[in-house]
Motif scaffolding. Structure first.
Motif, PDB file in Angstrom:
ATOM      1  N   PHE A 249       0.827  -1.202   0.000  1.00  0.00           N
ATOM      2  CA  PHE A 249       0.000   0.000   0.000  1.00  0.00           C
ATOM      3  C   PHE A 249       0.865   1.258   0.000  1.00  0.00           C
ATOM      4  N   ALA A 250       1.985   1.213   0.714  1.00  0.00           N
ATOM      5  CA  ALA A 250       2.860   2.390   0.760  1.00  0.00           C
ATOM      6  C   ALA A 250       3.337   2.752  -0.637  1.00  0.00           C
ATOM      7  N   VAL A 251       3.733   1.748  -1.425  1.00  0.00           N
ATOM      8  CA  VAL A 251       4.260   2.066  -2.753  1.00  0.00           C
ATOM      9  C   VAL A 251       3.114   2.468  -3.687  1.00  0.00           C
ATOM     10  N   THR A 252       1.940   1.871  -3.509  1.00  0.00           N
ATOM     11  CA  THR A 252       0.790   2.264  -4.334  1.00  0.00           C
ATOM     12  C   THR A 252       0.458   3.734  -4.108  1.00  0.00           C
ATOM     13  N   VAL A 253       0.425   4.135  -2.837  1.00  0.00           N
ATOM     14  CA  VAL A 253       0.092   5.531  -2.539  1.00  0.00           C
ATOM     15  C   VAL A 253       1.198   6.457  -3.012  1.00  0.00           C
ATOM     16  N   ARG A 254       2.443   6.013  -2.848  1.00  0.00           N
ATOM     17  CA  ARG A 254       3.547   6.867  -3.322  1.00  0.00           C
ATOM     18  C   ARG A 254       3.376   7.139  -4.816  1.00  0.00           C
ATOM     19  N   PHE A 255       3.014   6.101  -5.570  1.00  0.00           N
ATOM     20  CA  PHE A 255       2.872   6.288  -7.019  1.00  0.00           C
ATOM     21  C   PHE A 255       1.616   7.094  -7.343  1.00  0.00           C
ATOM     22  N   LEU A 256       0.472   6.703  -6.783  1.00  0.00           N
ATOM     23  CA  LEU A 256      -0.801   7.304  -7.207  1.00  0.00           C
ATOM     24  C   LEU A 256      -1.024   8.685  -6.619  1.00  0.00           C
ATOM     25  N   LEU A 257      -0.625   8.890  -5.353  1.00  0.00           N
ATOM     26  CA  LEU A 257      -1.014  10.118  -4.680  1.00  0.00           C
ATOM     27  C   LEU A 257       0.094  11.158  -4.715  1.00  0.00           C
ATOM     28  N   LEU A 258       1.346  10.716  -4.640  1.00  0.00           N
ATOM     29  CA  LEU A 258       2.427  11.693  -4.540  1.00  0.00           C
ATOM     30  C   LEU A 258       3.093  11.962  -5.876  1.00  0.00           C
ATOM     31  N   GLU A 259       3.094  10.993  -6.796  1.00  0.00           N
ATOM     32  CA  GLU A 259       3.823  11.206  -8.047  1.00  0.00           C
ATOM     33  C   GLU A 259       2.885  11.356  -9.233  1.00  0.00           C
ATOM     34  N   ALA A 260       1.918  10.449  -9.357  1.00  0.00           N
ATOM     35  CA  ALA A 260       1.068  10.458 -10.546  1.00  0.00           C
ATOM     36  C   ALA A 260      -0.349  10.833 -10.165  1.00  0.00           C
ATOM     37  N   ILE A 261      -0.485  11.967  -9.479  1.00  0.00           N
ATOM     38  CA  ILE A 261      -1.796  12.366  -8.980  1.00  0.00           C
ATOM     39  C   ILE A 261      -2.790  12.519 -10.131  1.00  0.00           C
ATOM     40  N   GLY A 262      -2.260  12.842 -11.333  1.00  0.00           N
ATOM     41  CA  GLY A 262      -3.132  12.993 -12.488  1.00  0.00           C
ATOM     42  C   GLY A 262      -3.849  11.712 -12.852  1.00  0.00           C
ATOM     43  N   ALA A 263      -3.238  10.567 -12.509  1.00  0.00           N
ATOM     44  CA  ALA A 263      -3.852   9.291 -12.878  1.00  0.00           C
ATOM     45  C   ALA A 263      -5.230   9.148 -12.258  1.00  0.00           C
ATOM     46  N   LEU A 264      -5.395   9.713 -11.052  1.00  0.00           N
ATOM     47  CA  LEU A 264      -6.692   9.597 -10.386  1.00  0.00           C
ATOM     48  C   LEU A 264      -7.735  10.500 -11.027  1.00  0.00           C
ATOM     49  N   GLN A 265      -7.274  11.482 -11.827  1.00  0.00           N
ATOM     50  CA  GLN A 265      -8.245  12.360 -12.482  1.00  0.00           C
ATOM     51  C   GLN A 265      -8.736  11.801 -13.807  1.00  0.00           C
ATOM     52  N   ILE A 266      -8.120  10.722 -14.275  1.00  0.00           N
ATOM     53  CA  ILE A 266      -8.644  10.066 -15.470  1.00  0.00           C
ATOM     54  C   ILE A 266      -9.950   9.396 -15.059  1.00  0.00           C
ATOM     55  N   PRO A 267     -11.099   9.765 -15.674  1.00  0.00           N
ATOM     56  CA  PRO A 267     -12.389   9.269 -15.163  1.00  0.00           C
ATOM     57  C   PRO A 267     -12.457   7.750 -15.078  1.00  0.00           C
ATOM     58  N   ALA A 268     -11.991   7.055 -16.143  1.00  0.00           N
ATOM     59  CA  ALA A 268     -12.123   5.601 -16.154  1.00  0.00           C
ATOM     60  C   ALA A 268     -11.417   4.989 -14.942  1.00  0.00           C
ATOM     61  N   ILE A 269     -10.217   5.466 -14.658  1.00  0.00           N
ATOM     62  CA  ILE A 269      -9.443   4.915 -13.539  1.00  0.00           C
ATOM     63  C   ILE A 269     -10.146   5.222 -12.227  1.00  0.00           C
ATOM     64  N   PHE A 270     -10.605   6.464 -12.070  1.00  0.00           N
ATOM     65  CA  PHE A 270     -11.235   6.841 -10.802  1.00  0.00           C
ATOM     66  C   PHE A 270     -12.498   6.025 -10.547  1.00  0.00           C
ATOM     67  N   HIS A 271     -13.368   5.923 -11.582  1.00  0.00           N
ATOM     68  CA  HIS A 271     -14.619   5.189 -11.388  1.00  0.00           C
ATOM     69  C   HIS A 271     -14.341   3.733 -11.046  1.00  0.00           C
ATOM     70  N   THR A 272     -13.370   3.128 -11.750  1.00  0.00           N
ATOM     71  CA  THR A 272     -13.068   1.723 -11.478  1.00  0.00           C
ATOM     72  C   THR A 272     -12.580   1.554 -10.044  1.00  0.00           C
ATOM     73  N   LEU A 273     -11.669   2.434  -9.625  1.00  0.00           N
ATOM     74  CA  LEU A 273     -11.130   2.290  -8.275  1.00  0.00           C
ATOM     75  C   LEU A 273     -12.217   2.505  -7.227  1.00  0.00           C
ATOM     76  N   ALA A 274     -13.116   3.464  -7.484  1.00  0.00           N
ATOM     77  CA  ALA A 274     -14.204   3.696  -6.522  1.00  0.00           C
ATOM     78  C   ALA A 274     -15.093   2.458  -6.435  1.00  0.00           C
ATOM     79  N   ALA A 275     -15.393   1.854  -7.609  1.00  0.00           N
ATOM     80  CA  ALA A 275     -16.219   0.643  -7.593  1.00  0.00           C
ATOM     81  C   ALA A 275     -15.500  -0.473  -6.849  1.00  0.00           C
ATOM     82  N   ILE A 276     -14.174  -0.593  -7.049  1.00  0.00           N
ATOM     83  CA  ILE A 276     -13.406  -1.630  -6.348  1.00  0.00           C
ATOM     84  C   ILE A 276     -13.477  -1.405  -4.845  1.00  0.00           C
ATOM     85  N   ALA A 277     -13.378  -0.132  -4.421  1.00  0.00           N
ATOM     86  CA  ALA A 277     -13.407   0.162  -2.987  1.00  0.00           C
ATOM     87  C   ALA A 277     -14.745  -0.267  -2.393  1.00  0.00           C
TER      88      ALA A 277
END
Lengths: 489, 103
Positions: A249-277
């Protein structure tokens, strides 16, 4: 490339852990003396834990393009080392009755911890991959360690096949991303991901996330979790639930939240992750209702908890999110260690299974009242009852989801509330068993002086921490600032 | 020269190999074949790395391939140990024979 003293000092926890694994290996080769090898392993891991303090003195350091040692990575290095150390402590009494070679367990545990530390400081896909595999490959061995039990073999095969498949998916995803951007460093890929979301990049990112979701056992990829938790020896279950998950989880957050924050703004990725959660929260809590095995219940509970953590990742943002999930993970680690610890204290590796059926715990309060109290505290904390640590963690998640102000935020909030309500039911079901009348005969019993062994003391400390954090969260909130300070670069 | 081959073709080949491996893992019930299918998946990812590395004229892709090979070897070692254990216990390599846990 020059390697300065400061950089070496920053890497000290990793160096000491790796040196410990070599030392343990040599000392096993020299003499198979259980107590001595335990001592070597414990001293080494303790030295590594102390060295985290010295590594923090030199400030943020980029050590080669592969690693970055900052407050964030040091916080999780400390957490992984503490969890690894606690699992090693649990092994000591547990494995005494094992007929075959006992010492390799310490070796595998140290290597897995080293892999976790590599992941916590990874800043490059190559180091992510190496850390992940150091962790996973040693876990294959650990899960199947008590191979005289049929379930251990089954768990090891399932874990090997699924984990290797997940690794291959993850690798292919990394290769696709690399083919488009020509770099494997997080800091170079991160900013480009958002601007340049070609289909092939999206496929690569999705495969990368699938691989990580497998290792975190999030909902559609969770099928291995309960089986592996059930089949693995109890201390290994403790390690799987804590150190292994924290590292991924530490490395996932480092990549998604601290380095590639834009990835979460891609709608497809965000919706999928929200559904997974949402799916993880519901699946984890609902499937736990039917279980009669405490290790399986803890496995499903970890699926649900990582669903909550994913909500925090999606809604918290880089500042509150990092603070919240550092606090949540610390709380989860302490709680899991104490619940798996109680199961470990009652079991012996020499027996054909662990004391993991609900009826094994029946009437525990009348036999070992203090042990039953510790179990009660940790179950209350897993359920998120106030005055235990779990409540503080859930508080962070709910605040993040409420301030998010979008329909997904409300949907996730609804899932959290429903999941928590269901969760309390099955945690209470285990708890009630502890206080029922004592059965006439029982197969498992903790040793009378369990509190005088190091493993018993460790479980006592973990449970005390659960209560302390729940009553007085200030200390944890200050500690979490170490990780957060790095989050706002 | 690999330059003559477009990168997309290399990636497509790797993708086909990867799908074959994944299908093998899902369909086969013999542990030995499952391990072989995993090996195919790993190597297809390695091929994709090499192809991507040659597009950017970087050694990174080949270095990742060496890591992938190392991992595949380590996993094969553990996998074969499990194959032996499985055969000892059930006298069969069928993974369904060992599947007892449900739910």
């Amino acid at each position: 490339m020059t390697f300065t003293v400061q950089q070496f000092q920053a890497l000290l926890p990793l160096v000491i852990t790796c040196a410990t694994s070599v030392l343990v290996m040599l000392s096993i080769a020299w003499r198979r003396h259980h107590a001595f090898n335990t001592l070597v392993c414990m001293l080494g891991l303790n030295a590594a834990l102390v060295s985290v303090y010295f590594a923090a003195q030199v400030g943020p350091q980029a050590v080669t393009p592969l690693f970055i040692v900052d407050g964030y990575s040091l916080f999780f290095t400390g957490l992984i080392l503490a969890a690894g150390l606690a699992s090693v402590t649990l092994i000591n009494t547990y494995i005494d009755s094992f007929k075959y070679n006992r010492e390799e367990m310490y070796l595998l545990m140290t290597i897995a911890t080293a892999g976790g530390i590599v992941m916590a400081s990874a800043h490059h896909f190559a180091s992510l991959f190496i850390g992940l595999e150091l962790l996973s490959v040693s876990l294959f061995g650990l899960v199947g360690y008590s191979f005289h039990r049929p379930r251990a073999l089954e768990a090891a095969i399932k874990y090997l096949v699924l984990s290797a498949t997940a690794s291959a998916v993850l690798l292919f995803g990394i290769a696709l991303i690399y083919s488009q951007f020509g770099s494997l460093a997080f800091s170079e890929i991160g900013p480009q991901l958002h601007e340049d979301a070609r289909p092939i990049v999206l496929i690569g990112l999705a495969m990368l996330l699938i691989g990580l979701a497998f290792k975190l056992s999030l909902a559609p990829f969770h099928l291995w979790t309960p089986d592996v938790y059930e089949g693995a020896p109890a201390p290994v279950g403790a390690f799987l639930a804590t150190a292994a998950k924290v590292a991924v989880f530490a490395v996932t957050v480092r990549f998604l939240l601290l380095e590639a924050i834009g990835a979460l703004q891609i709608p497809a990725i965000f919706h999928t992750l929200a559904a997974i959660a949402i799916a993880s929260i519901l699946v984890g809590n609902l499937l736990a209702l039917r279980q009669n095995n405490i290790k399986r219940i803890l496995g499903y509970s970890s699926i649900a908890h990582f669903g909550y953590l994913l909500v925090l990742l999606l809604t918290g943002g880089p500042v509150f999110g990092v603070e919240g999930f550092a606090a949540y993970l610390t709380i989860y680690v302490v709680t899991s260690l104490s619940s798996f610890g109680v199961v470990t204290l009652m079991s012996k590796c020499g027996q054909d299974r662990d004391a993991d059926q609900l009826h094994d715990l029946r009437g525990l309060f009348w036999r070992r009242p203090y042990l039953a109290t510790l179990m009660t505290v940790s179950l209350l904390s897993l359920g998120g009852i106030p005055l235990t640590a779990g409540f503080i963690g859930k508080f962070y998640v709910i605040v993040a989801a409420m301030t998010f102000q979008s329909s997904w935020g409300w949907a996730m909030l609804a899932a959290i509330v429903a999941g928590s309500a269901v969760g309390i039911y099955f945690y209470l079901r285990v708890m009630v068993n502890l206080y029922l009348a004592k059965p006439g005969m029982h197969k498992f019993e903790a040793q009378l002086g369990w509190g005088q062994h190091t493993s018993g003391l460790m479980v006592l400390c973990a449970s005390a921490l659960v209560v302390y954090i729940g009553v007085y969260p200030e200390t944890l909130m200050q500690l979490v600032q170490i990780a957060k300070a790095a989050g706002v670069q | 020269m690999l330059e003559a081959i477009p990168m997309e073709h290399g990636l497509a080949l790797a993708g086909v190999l990867f799908s074959l491996g994944l299908a093998g893992v899902l369909i086969r019930r013999n542990l030995l074949f499952i391990l072989m299918s995993i090996e195919i998946m790993m190597n297809s990812a390695g091929l994709a790395f090499v192809v991507a590395g040659s597009r950017w004229h970087q050694p990174d892709g080949q270095i990742m391939f060496i890591f992938v090979l190392t991992l595949a070897a380590a996993e094969a070692a553990i996998g074969l140990a499990l194959v032996l254990q499985l055969y000892h216990r059930y006298h069969s390599l069928d993974v369904d024979a060992a599947s007892e846990m449900r739910g």
